[in-house]
Design a protein around this motif. Sequence first.
Motif, short mmCIF file in Angstrom:
data_model
loop_
_atom_site.label_atom_id
_atom_site.label_comp_id
_atom_site.label_asym_id
_atom_site.label_seq_id
_atom_site.Cartn_x
_atom_site.Cartn_y
_atom_site.Cartn_z
N PHE A 20 0.85 -1.19 0.00
CA PHE A 20 0.00 0.00 0.00
C PHE A 20 0.89 1.24 0.00
CE2 PHE A 20 -2.58 -3.38 1.55
CZ PHE A 20 -3.90 -3.06 1.31
N ASP A 21 0.63 2.14 -0.92
CA ASP A 21 1.41 3.37 -1.01
C ASP A 21 0.56 4.59 -0.67
OD1 ASP A 21 3.79 2.11 -1.92
OD2 ASP A 21 2.87 1.91 -3.90
N LYS A 22 1.22 5.70 -0.44
CA LYS A 22 0.49 6.94 -0.24
C LYS A 22 -0.19 7.33 -1.55
CE LYS A 22 3.33 8.75 3.53
NZ LYS A 22 4.20 9.86 4.00
N PRO A 23 -1.32 8.03 -1.47
CA PRO A 23 -2.07 8.35 -2.69
C PRO A 23 -1.39 9.40 -3.54
CG PRO A 23 -3.06 9.44 -0.80
CD PRO A 23 -1.99 8.53 -0.25
N ASP A 24 -1.58 9.29 -4.86
CA ASP A 24 -1.11 10.35 -5.75
C ASP A 24 -2.19 11.43 -5.84
OD1 ASP A 24 -3.11 9.38 -7.49
OD2 ASP A 24 -1.70 8.19 -8.65
#
Length: 338
Positions: A254-258
């Motif tokens: 899970f990554d931070k949102p763009d």
Amino acid sequence: MTTGELLIALFQAYKDKNDDAFMKAAITLIDEEKAKNHYVLANNLKKILSSPSTSSSRWGGGFTNNIHRTFDLPRDKDNGGYLVEVKYPHRTFDDVVLSDNVQKQLENIILEYKKKSILHAYGFVPKTKILFCGPPGCGKTITAEILANVLDLPIIYTRFDALISSYLGETASNIRKVFDYADRNNCILFFDEFDAIGKSRDALDETGELKRVINSFLQILDSFNNDSLVIAATNHEKLIDSALWRRFDEIISFDKPDEQQIEFLILAKLRAFKVENLDIKNFAKKLEGFSYADVERVCVESIKYCLMNGDVPLDNSIFDLKVKEEIKRAALIKEIGG
């Protein structure tokens, strides 16, 4: 007992206002349905028993027995505290914004679980051991709850404050109790902050006891072949023991949102509220680098501000104020954390 006998026992307990007798008969009925592979019915009955009552009962309290009491949750040997907490979430994919890759991985897990009988017939098994990793506030816990809701399963939250014991050997014993419970009950077994027990055995600061815990966890995970899903989540994947990585069928990052995902999230969180000419694209740029939880907090605080100031529409000045507050908050946390 036959189904007819169980129904008689249920009705008799209701007539006698006997909470304990009712629960005993209800649990027996659920176990029998589960033994017949009627998992959907068994889970629905469990959900009814565990859900809070929306009205008072005929004897002033009703069958409001806590799920802890109802389903014999595992306890710590030393202090008797519960090792897990059971919930039936109602989260949906509308509650989170995920990347296309994560969405596809989750859809595949859901499909394999729903088609597990077909896979079993050909000698295959669905993915049931999953690792969620990524920075905090990016949807790992919410996603576990979404899977539970979509698959109509209870989610079993492990409580590390109770799981980790000060007594030699008891932590491993507690972990086994938790897995034994999951083996008896179709569920999603969720280990949040997994690095608390899954830290690398090569770490210089780790004790021999924690290394034994990891060895026990590896053995238990290897032998766990139930239809229940095991999901572990961590914000510090680099700390996880390398042997544990290999035990998971699927690893989801899970990554931070763009910027675009931040826009979608703002729109989703404000869709039921009065908004006045809000420049969402501009605010998405300002919030780039923040987590989903951070963006959600900005939206919630903005709505609360409007409600407490005469239910005014949410405009650029109000939202900008809350964005600036969130930026200051992030700077403070960074300063404190070094």
